[in-house]
Design an enzyme around this catalytic site. Sequence first.
Site, PDB file in Angstrom:
ATOM      1  N   GLU A 164       0.930  -1.024   0.003  1.00 53.44           N
ATOM      2  CA  GLU A 164       0.101  -0.007  -0.030  1.00 53.44           C
ATOM      3  C   GLU A 164       0.895   1.163   0.143  1.00 53.44           C
ATOM      4  OE1 GLU A 164      -3.053  -0.196   2.908  1.00 53.44           O
ATOM      5  OE2 GLU A 164      -4.050  -1.750   1.658  1.00 53.44           O
ATOM      6  N   GLU A 366      -5.165  -8.845  -0.136  1.00 53.03           N
ATOM      7  CA  GLU A 366      -5.871  -8.486   0.987  1.00 53.03           C
ATOM      8  C   GLU A 366      -7.479  -8.248   0.654  1.00 53.03           C
ATOM      9  OE1 GLU A 366      -4.692  -5.448   3.992  1.00 53.03           O
ATOM     10  OE2 GLU A 366      -2.680  -5.858   3.581  1.00 53.03           O
TER      11      GLU A 366
END
Length: 466
Positions: A164, A366
């Site tokens: 991220e 995720e």
Amino acid sequence: MYHKKLKEFPKDFLWGAATSAYQVEGAWKEDGKGMSVQDLHEPEDIADFKIASDHYHHWKEDVALMAEMGLKAYRFSISWARIIPDGDGEVNQKGIEFYDHLIDELVAHHIEPIVTMYHFDLPLELHKKGGWCNRATVDAFEKYAKVLFENYGDRVKYWLTVNEQNCMINHPNAMNPGKTPTKKELYQQSHHMFLASAKATILCHKMCKDAKIGPAPNITAIYPETCKPLDAIAADNWETIRCWMYLDMAVYGYYNSLAWSYMEEKDCVPEIEDGDMEILKEGTADFLGVNYYATATVSASKNDGTDCQPRNGDQQVMLGEEGVYRSGNNPYLEQTEFGWIIDSVGLRVTLRRIDSRYHMPLLITENGLGAKDVLTEDGKVHDDYRIDYLERHFKQAQLALSDGVNLIGYCPWAFIDLVSTHQGYGKRYGFVYVDRDEKNLKDMARIKKDSFYWYQNVIRTNGSEM
Ligand code: BG6
């Protein structure tokens, strides 16, 4: 598009689950581990990361549970500061051994290790020297990558460079204790992370011949609030700045042109040294990790000083940005009890958009539901809401597969309960419950939730029973 018959999940589909080192391991200063920026967090009311789910001492039991659930893959991150305590100096042999044993155990159970090299936990000593603002961190990461490939490259076939990066740039506070960087500094950090990823990728291609490597950004389709053309422009602005800029770099090794004019407009163009663009071009990804939680809906910028509406929030909250977009509402979607949008169809939209742009193998790294799980008196956790959430998302993943997306695996967040980035153990994600409270460590017993058995059956039937 309706399909007469849905495609089946491929035989070698990587049914997995994910965690990250600082959220699950604990042992924050054991066996020579150095501190990371996350170790500075000392919230009053909720758990910190010092002991977490104590996976450092329970790893064998945890892998046995993974095997019992039937996992084909486990995505976990390696703590940089456990391997190189100050980020750039001596290697800590005890740290090497910990992951060595973990990887061996996974392989022995036929669970594919998917390793994230850096998941939010920059070594503190590097942070003190300027962290990602300092170009030296790029070289430190390359050195760390070399240590990982030397030690684990014989067994690890899937590597993820940075988790991220886009969230670290758009929500920088938790990663930069002490001082929030300016926008200019953030885009310099981002350039350095791009370079670090590219250098690690080049090295991986040289050192680990049959391994694959890619990034793991948080990608989400952005919807325009109405069919007004200017809302569509706002959605395109934000989707590009939040998502495509990161994937364009990973796949093509260049800066997206709209994102570049945004950086010019906001006076945050990074300094680029001679040779950087060549490195970025050479170090491109083999597959893309995708963290997906929620879509976002935006409307046209008014550019009158009110576009950005600061409010409490985390990595999924869109604040709006002057001259770029405003945060909008989507009346068609529900939210979790923590205010995160639930949009399973949005997963299909997101995967299709990524596939159209990049034609690469995609791995969901995720996706999951954070909830206040309750342990009943008879020692059970009835998380039917999580089963419902995952079932809906898995079905959309199968539709995306049927649409032609090359989806190679799905790693829900999380395998086991861990410390949520903002809500401690008040917001749990795991298939396995960890019996501890925010401050009371209790016995850390591992308890299989209802979703554990449900996912076990999904994996056993390769997704044909959900
Ligand atoms: C992702 C992160 O953004 O979201 C994870 O990669 C994080 O580290 C997950 O735990 C869920 O977010 P949160 O804030 O509920 O823990």
